[in-house]
Design a protein around this motif. Sequence first.
Motif, PDB file in Angstrom:
ATOM      1  N   GLN A  37      -7.697  -6.155   8.707  1.00  0.00           N
ATOM      2  CA  GLN A  37      -6.250  -6.081   8.576  1.00  0.00           C
ATOM      3  C   GLN A  37      -5.846  -4.634   8.276  1.00  0.00           C
ATOM      4  O   GLN A  37      -6.660  -3.827   7.831  1.00  0.00           O
ATOM      5  N   PHE A  38      -4.567  -4.346   8.507  1.00  0.00           N
ATOM      6  CA  PHE A  38      -3.984  -3.084   8.027  1.00  0.00           C
ATOM      7  C   PHE A  38      -3.193  -3.426   6.772  1.00  0.00           C
ATOM      8  O   PHE A  38      -1.974  -3.470   6.761  1.00  0.00           O
ATOM      9  N   ILE A  39      -3.928  -3.700   5.733  1.00  0.00           N
ATOM     10  CA  ILE A  39      -3.372  -4.030   4.423  1.00  0.00           C
ATOM     11  C   ILE A  39      -4.169  -3.242   3.396  1.00  0.00           C
ATOM     12  O   ILE A  39      -5.400  -3.210   3.445  1.00  0.00           O
ATOM     13  N   LEU A  40      -3.486  -2.602   2.471  1.00  0.00           N
ATOM     14  CA  LEU A  40      -4.168  -1.896   1.396  1.00  0.00           C
ATOM     15  C   LEU A  40      -3.332  -1.961   0.129  1.00  0.00           C
ATOM     16  O   LEU A  40      -2.126  -2.192   0.176  1.00  0.00           O
ATOM     17  N   TYR A  41      -4.004  -1.781  -1.001  1.00  0.00           N
ATOM     18  CA  TYR A  41      -3.307  -1.761  -2.282  1.00  0.00           C
ATOM     19  C   TYR A  41      -4.014  -0.827  -3.233  1.00  0.00           C
ATOM     20  O   TYR A  41      -5.208  -0.526  -3.079  1.00  0.00           O
ATOM     21  N   THR A  42      -3.267  -0.327  -4.211  1.00  0.00           N
ATOM     22  CA  THR A  42      -3.835   0.532  -5.244  1.00  0.00           C
ATOM     23  C   THR A  42      -3.941  -0.256  -6.537  1.00  0.00           C
ATOM     24  O   THR A  42      -3.140  -1.150  -6.824  1.00  0.00           O
ATOM     25  N   PHE A  43      -4.945   0.113  -7.329  1.00  0.00           N
ATOM     26  CA  PHE A  43      -5.332  -0.671  -8.495  1.00  0.00           C
ATOM     27  C   PHE A  43      -5.574   0.262  -9.668  1.00  0.00           C
ATOM     28  O   PHE A  43      -6.321   1.246  -9.547  1.00  0.00           O
ATOM     29  N   ASP A  44      -4.908  -0.021 -10.791  1.00  0.00           N
ATOM     30  CA  ASP A  44      -5.106   0.737 -12.025  1.00  0.00           C
ATOM     31  C   ASP A  44      -6.338   0.178 -12.727  1.00  0.00           C
ATOM     32  O   ASP A  44      -6.313  -0.946 -13.240  1.00  0.00           O
TER      33      ASP A  44
ATOM     34  N   GLU B  12      -6.774  -2.839  12.306  1.00  0.00           N
ATOM     35  CA  GLU B  12      -7.562  -2.923  11.085  1.00  0.00           C
ATOM     36  C   GLU B  12      -7.932  -1.542  10.571  1.00  0.00           C
ATOM     37  O   GLU B  12      -8.078  -0.592  11.344  1.00  0.00           O
ATOM     38  N   ILE B  13      -8.073  -1.441   9.251  1.00  0.00           N
ATOM     39  CA  ILE B  13      -8.593  -0.232   8.624  1.00  0.00           C
ATOM     40  C   ILE B  13     -10.107  -0.261   8.753  1.00  0.00           C
ATOM     41  O   ILE B  13     -10.755  -1.192   8.279  1.00  0.00           O
ATOM     42  N   GLU B  14     -10.667   0.754   9.399  1.00  0.00           N
ATOM     43  CA  GLU B  14     -12.114   0.807   9.567  1.00  0.00           C
ATOM     44  C   GLU B  14     -12.794   1.561   8.427  1.00  0.00           C
ATOM     45  O   GLU B  14     -13.836   1.150   7.933  1.00  0.00           O
TER      46      GLU B  14
ATOM     47  N   VAL C 261      -0.923  -1.722  -8.504  1.00  0.00           N
ATOM     48  CA  VAL C 261       0.196  -0.786  -8.656  1.00  0.00           C
ATOM     49  C   VAL C 261       1.142  -0.890  -7.471  1.00  0.00           C
ATOM     50  O   VAL C 261       2.342  -1.101  -7.621  1.00  0.00           O
ATOM     51  N   ASN C 262       0.594  -0.747  -6.270  1.00  0.00           N
ATOM     52  CA  ASN C 262       1.403  -0.846  -5.050  1.00  0.00           C
ATOM     53  C   ASN C 262       0.594  -1.526  -3.963  1.00  0.00           C
ATOM     54  O   ASN C 262      -0.643  -1.526  -3.992  1.00  0.00           O
ATOM     55  N   GLU C 263       1.309  -2.087  -2.984  1.00  0.00           N
ATOM     56  CA  GLU C 263       0.656  -2.748  -1.862  1.00  0.00           C
ATOM     57  C   GLU C 263       1.422  -2.452  -0.588  1.00  0.00           C
ATOM     58  O   GLU C 263       2.650  -2.335  -0.595  1.00  0.00           O
ATOM     59  N   LYS C 264       0.683  -2.290   0.522  1.00  0.00           N
ATOM     60  CA  LYS C 264       1.282  -2.118   1.843  1.00  0.00           C
ATOM     61  C   LYS C 264       0.640  -3.108   2.802  1.00  0.00           C
ATOM     62  O   LYS C 264      -0.582  -3.225   2.881  1.00  0.00           O
ATOM     63  N   ARG C 265       1.499  -3.820   3.557  1.00  0.00           N
ATOM     64  CA  ARG C 265       1.013  -4.729   4.589  1.00  0.00           C
ATOM     65  C   ARG C 265       1.686  -4.392   5.914  1.00  0.00           C
ATOM     66  O   ARG C 265       2.910  -4.383   6.013  1.00  0.00           O
TER      67      ARG C 265
ATOM     68  N   ASP D  71       0.247   8.700   0.057  1.00  0.00           N
ATOM     69  CA  ASP D  71      -0.024   9.196  -1.282  1.00  0.00           C
ATOM     70  C   ASP D  71      -0.449   8.017  -2.153  1.00  0.00           C
ATOM     71  O   ASP D  71      -0.544   6.874  -1.674  1.00  0.00           O
ATOM     72  N   TRP D  72      -0.695   8.258  -3.443  1.00  0.00           N
ATOM     73  CA  TRP D  72      -1.214   7.194  -4.299  1.00  0.00           C
ATOM     74  C   TRP D  72      -0.142   6.190  -4.711  1.00  0.00           C
ATOM     75  O   TRP D  72      -0.445   5.179  -5.338  1.00  0.00           O
ATOM     76  N   GLU D  73       1.112   6.445  -4.334  1.00  0.00           N
ATOM     77  CA  GLU D  73       2.168   5.446  -4.485  1.00  0.00           C
ATOM     78  C   GLU D  73       2.336   4.638  -3.204  1.00  0.00           C
ATOM     79  O   GLU D  73       3.241   3.819  -3.092  1.00  0.00           O
ATOM     80  N   LEU D  74       1.466   4.899  -2.230  1.00  0.00           N
ATOM     81  CA  LEU D  74       1.475   4.291  -0.894  1.00  0.00           C
ATOM     82  C   LEU D  74       2.724   4.646  -0.099  1.00  0.00           C
ATOM     83  O   LEU D  74       3.152   3.887   0.784  1.00  0.00           O
TER      84      LEU D  74
END
Length: 377
Positions: free
Chosen positions: A249-256, A293-295, A263-267, A330-333
């Motif tokens: 998938q092209f989905i990612l998220y940042t995690f504290d 998809e993210i490879e 913290v943030n998510e992108k789909r 960036d780290w805020e997506l």
Amino acid sequence: MKTNAQLLLLLISFSFFSCNSAVKNQAAPISNIDTDFPITEELEFTPFNKFDILEIGGCMIDDSILWFVRRGEDDDDFGSCYNLNTGEKLSIIASKGRAANELIGLEDFQIIGDSVQLYAYPNMIKTFAKKEIIANVPMGERIFSVTIAPDSIWVRRMVKLPNGSVLATIIPALSESERTEINEFNKKSVTIFNNEEADSYETINYGSFDLEKAKGMELPANDLIKCAYADGCIAIKGNDMAAFSVCHQFILYTFDIKSGNVVNEKRYTEMQRVESRDEMSTSLSTINNRQIEIETMQTNDKYIICSVRGFFNEKDEELRLFSEAIFVFDWELNPIKKFDLPYRKNGYYTVSNDGSAVYFCESNEDSLSLYKADLNI
């Protein structure tokens, strides 16, 4: 290690069931690639160097070193490192075998700071000093450490943080017997542990996915979603932050890491089931309508750099022509830049470990040729 594992199991059993729920109640919206990245930049690749490499494997560029990693069953070792600028072969990375400093198989290869991490599935990381491998210190004299996740934690992907703790994804129960054995700890999706303590966190808003119900032997929707999250990439920023991608998938998220919160998510894709051949078959993978998809994913202090493959528009989808591109957040997506990668034969692209450049690795009859483009971010 046995004592540490027993201590960790007790800690899991008695102390860490009150895990932090990090999931927002509302469904995450599907973002639009063209809206977020209205401008696509082109990259100019120039010839960089040739290497005496004929084997099948993958390249990682870290500072002035090319790490060529092999995972073939018939290989005697897991690849070698080379001087990036001169092409000189410096050393073998690690040997295959059952000795303390060897591995039987290699699931993942990562360079974190001054260390080389060799992840052997299902639950072991062997960590070596990068400088000792580069200096060709004899295999038996190389200092290394072994990190093993206890059997009580159902890990899928693992990465060792600079402080020695481990950040890992948790796989779901995949059989009836496992479903009866699962505890509250492993019902979560991410874990952080060391020799003294462990905790697990939920990162998935299952209710925000519109996934078909299971038919026949198919996995329940939540288990399939958890598989996709567990099998993605993990990239870190020191001991404090991590970025996770979702497999296929092209989905990612940042995690504290310190708080255990998303913290943030992108789909950019909507998760779908892989169509089963019959009622007795099942799949652990998902798909989306354009197979985007993210490879791979690289990080530095400022950015998250994703290598993405798929059909980026309707025309490509109709013609079944896959495209590749680099997406920078960036780290805020927040979306920063998109770079199209031109189609090239006989090779593959790799982003440098620091995210500063992208290389095309071209396999020739007598060598491996590198072509370089600076990202200028």
